[in-house]
Write a protein that holds these residues in place. Structure first.
Motif, PDB file in Angstrom:
ATOM      1  N   PRO A  83     -41.022 -55.946 -18.314  1.00 29.85           N
ATOM      2  CA  PRO A  83     -40.045 -55.450 -17.879  1.00 29.85           C
ATOM      3  C   PRO A  83     -39.286 -54.353 -18.712  1.00 29.85           C
ATOM      4  CG  PRO A  83     -40.289 -57.671 -17.270  1.00 29.85           C
ATOM      5  CD  PRO A  83     -41.224 -57.407 -18.264  1.00 29.85           C
ATOM      6  N   GLU A  84     -39.113 -55.045 -20.226  1.00 32.71           N
ATOM      7  CA  GLU A  84     -38.179 -53.948 -21.024  1.00 32.71           C
ATOM      8  C   GLU A  84     -38.974 -52.686 -21.383  1.00 32.71           C
ATOM      9  OE1 GLU A  84     -40.778 -57.191 -23.430  1.00 32.71           O
ATOM     10  OE2 GLU A  84     -39.426 -57.163 -21.643  1.00 32.71           O
ATOM     11  N   PHE A  85     -40.155 -52.345 -21.063  1.00 32.83           N
ATOM     12  CA  PHE A  85     -40.884 -51.168 -21.191  1.00 32.83           C
ATOM     13  C   PHE A  85     -40.877 -50.491 -20.160  1.00 32.83           C
ATOM     14  CE2 PHE A  85     -42.423 -53.633 -24.932  1.00 32.83           C
ATOM     15  CZ  PHE A  85     -41.918 -52.779 -25.949  1.00 32.83           C
ATOM     16  N   MET A  86     -40.349 -50.700 -18.941  1.00 32.03           N
ATOM     17  CA  MET A  86     -40.449 -50.129 -17.775  1.00 32.03           C
ATOM     18  C   MET A  86     -39.882 -48.750 -17.552  1.00 32.03           C
ATOM     19  SD  MET A  86     -42.101 -50.182 -15.022  1.00 32.03           S
ATOM     20  CE  MET A  86     -42.434 -51.121 -13.645  1.00 32.03           C
ATOM     21  N   LEU A  87     -38.513 -48.596 -18.275  1.00 28.16           N
ATOM     22  CA  LEU A  87     -38.028 -47.455 -18.411  1.00 28.16           C
ATOM     23  C   LEU A  87     -38.872 -46.546 -19.144  1.00 28.16           C
ATOM     24  CD1 LEU A  87     -35.592 -45.521 -17.700  1.00 28.16           C
ATOM     25  CD2 LEU A  87     -34.534 -46.306 -19.784  1.00 28.16           C
ATOM     26  N   PRO A  88     -39.337 -46.687 -20.307  1.00 24.59           N
ATOM     27  CA  PRO A  88     -40.299 -45.801 -21.175  1.00 24.59           C
ATOM     28  C   PRO A  88     -41.570 -45.497 -20.252  1.00 24.59           C
ATOM     29  CG  PRO A  88     -39.446 -47.154 -22.565  1.00 24.59           C
ATOM     30  CD  PRO A  88     -38.948 -47.877 -21.270  1.00 24.59           C
ATOM     31  N   PHE A  89     -41.910 -46.568 -19.476  1.00 30.76           N
ATOM     32  CA  PHE A  89     -43.185 -46.452 -18.770  1.00 30.76           C
ATOM     33  C   PHE A  89     -43.102 -45.302 -17.697  1.00 30.76           C
ATOM     34  CE2 PHE A  89     -45.457 -47.383 -14.806  1.00 30.76           C
ATOM     35  CZ  PHE A  89     -46.779 -47.349 -15.345  1.00 30.76           C
ATOM     36  N   ARG A  90     -41.811 -45.451 -16.891  1.00 29.97           N
ATOM     37  CA  ARG A  90     -41.661 -44.442 -16.119  1.00 29.97           C
ATOM     38  C   ARG A  90     -41.428 -43.223 -16.560  1.00 29.97           C
ATOM     39  NH1 ARG A  90     -36.408 -46.523 -13.468  1.00 29.97           N
ATOM     40  NH2 ARG A  90     -36.417 -44.767 -12.358  1.00 29.97           N
ATOM     41  N   VAL A  91     -40.563 -42.919 -17.895  1.00 32.11           N
ATOM     42  CA  VAL A  91     -40.691 -41.579 -18.308  1.00 32.11           C
ATOM     43  C   VAL A  91     -42.177 -41.008 -18.571  1.00 32.11           C
ATOM     44  CG1 VAL A  91     -39.774 -40.566 -20.323  1.00 32.11           C
ATOM     45  CG2 VAL A  91     -38.335 -42.126 -19.222  1.00 32.11           C
ATOM     46  N   LEU A  92     -42.716 -41.876 -19.128  1.00 25.69           N
ATOM     47  CA  LEU A  92     -44.259 -41.424 -19.487  1.00 25.69           C
ATOM     48  C   LEU A  92     -45.007 -40.850 -18.064  1.00 25.69           C
ATOM     49  CD1 LEU A  92     -46.140 -40.599 -21.754  1.00 25.69           C
ATOM     50  CD2 LEU A  92     -46.757 -42.947 -21.769  1.00 25.69           C
ATOM     51  N   LEU A  93     -44.931 -41.862 -17.236  1.00 25.13           N
ATOM     52  CA  LEU A  93     -45.913 -41.781 -16.085  1.00 25.13           C
ATOM     53  C   LEU A  93     -45.294 -40.588 -15.107  1.00 25.13           C
ATOM     54  CD1 LEU A  93     -47.847 -42.598 -13.853  1.00 25.13           C
ATOM     55  CD2 LEU A  93     -45.972 -44.093 -12.750  1.00 25.13           C
ATOM     56  N   PHE A  94     -43.907 -40.450 -14.940  1.00 20.95           N
ATOM     57  CA  PHE A  94     -43.482 -39.338 -14.094  1.00 20.95           C
ATOM     58  C   PHE A  94     -43.530 -37.989 -15.043  1.00 20.95           C
ATOM     59  CE2 PHE A  94     -42.638 -42.519 -11.011  1.00 20.95           C
ATOM     60  CZ  PHE A  94     -42.942 -41.997  -9.989  1.00 20.95           C
ATOM     61  N   GLY A  95     -43.205 -38.059 -16.253  1.00 21.27           N
ATOM     62  CA  GLY A  95     -43.481 -36.831 -17.159  1.00 21.27           C
ATOM     63  C   GLY A  95     -44.867 -36.554 -17.119  1.00 21.27           C
ATOM     64  N   LEU A  96     -45.819 -37.044 -17.187  1.00 19.20           N
ATOM     65  CA  LEU A  96     -47.331 -36.641 -16.877  1.00 19.20           C
ATOM     66  C   LEU A  96     -47.752 -35.980 -15.477  1.00 19.20           C
ATOM     67  CD1 LEU A  96     -49.309 -39.482 -18.687  1.00 19.20           C
ATOM     68  CD2 LEU A  96     -48.805 -37.129 -19.646  1.00 19.20           C
ATOM     69  N   PHE A  97     -46.848 -36.877 -14.527  1.00 15.70           N
ATOM     70  CA  PHE A  97     -47.022 -36.253 -13.095  1.00 15.70           C
ATOM     71  C   PHE A  97     -46.336 -35.031 -12.977  1.00 15.70           C
ATOM     72  CE2 PHE A  97     -44.990 -35.621  -8.881  1.00 15.70           C
ATOM     73  CZ  PHE A  97     -46.082 -35.688  -8.208  1.00 15.70           C
ATOM     74  N   GLY A  98     -45.071 -34.710 -13.725  1.00 12.10           N
ATOM     75  CA  GLY A  98     -44.607 -33.581 -13.603  1.00 12.10           C
ATOM     76  C   GLY A  98     -45.285 -32.337 -14.378  1.00 12.10           C
ATOM     77  N   ALA A  99     -46.157 -32.650 -15.452  1.00 11.84           N
ATOM     78  CA  ALA A  99     -47.158 -31.701 -16.101  1.00 11.84           C
ATOM     79  C   ALA A  99     -48.318 -31.507 -15.031  1.00 11.84           C
ATOM     80  CB  ALA A  99     -47.656 -32.352 -17.467  1.00 11.84           C
ATOM     81  N   LEU A 100     -48.718 -32.484 -14.231  1.00 16.42           N
ATOM     82  CA  LEU A 100     -49.751 -32.242 -13.199  1.00 16.42           C
ATOM     83  C   LEU A 100     -49.359 -31.196 -12.343  1.00 16.42           C
ATOM     84  CD1 LEU A 100     -52.713 -33.028 -13.003  1.00 16.42           C
ATOM     85  CD2 LEU A 100     -51.777 -34.945 -11.335  1.00 16.42           C
TER      86      LEU A 100
END
Length: 159
Positions: A83-100
């Motif tokens: 749970p404490e890594f959920m924010l960085p996880f979301r940043v990375l996931l949706f950042g990669l989604f944005g690049a795609l």
């Protein structure tokens, strides 16, 4: 596609699929990543055309971004994201989604290495910066606004 259009369109798509404005902001930041990785175009004419030949090459290949998204989704599915890594996880996931999204958006106004790293394909429905680009983006935004969504990831990757 112009950066402003990449940013607005990608943010709207991410918000539509996640139901979370913060995810939309993360995707908006990632929506310029492929171009940022290439660096700015040089100002000298000869150097610009050499840079232009390399534009939309490896940084615009979908495979690395898809692989990153796949790995992150597998980690989430296996409950391996604390749970404490959920924010960085979301940043990375949706950042990669944005690049795609950036790559797919470039694919409607030019050619990108969609499947293979050294073979570009695309539709070229309009030229970058043309009125057609703005009508295309406006049309997609109107569709997103006029559609009632049940976000695919509502609650799953939200605050």
């Amino acid at each position: 596609m112009k950066w402003a259009n990449h940013i607005v369109l990608t943010g709207a798509i991410a918000f539509a699929i996640s139901g979370d404005a913060l995810n939309g902001l993360f995707a908006m930041a990632g929506s310029v990543l492929p171009d940022k990785l290439e660096g700015p175009p040089p100002r000298q004419k000869k150097a610009y055309w050499q840079w232009r030949k390399k534009h939309r090459t490896f940084t615009h290949w979908t495979a690395p971004y898809l692989l990153g998204i796949f790995v992150l989704l597998v980690l989430a599915h296996q409950n391996l994201v604390p749970p404490e890594f959920m924010l960085p996880f979301r940043v990375l996931l949706f950042g990669l989604f944005g690049a795609l999204c950036h790559i797919l958006e470039d694919g409607v106004c030019g050619r990108v290495p969609l499947i293979w790293p050294h073979r570009k394909i695309g539709l070229r429905l309009f030229s970058v910066g043309s009125p057609g680009e703005y009508f295309f983006v406006g049309g997609i935004l109107a569709l997103l606004l006029g559609t009632e969504f049940s976000p695919a990831f509502a609650g799953e990757f939200s605050a």
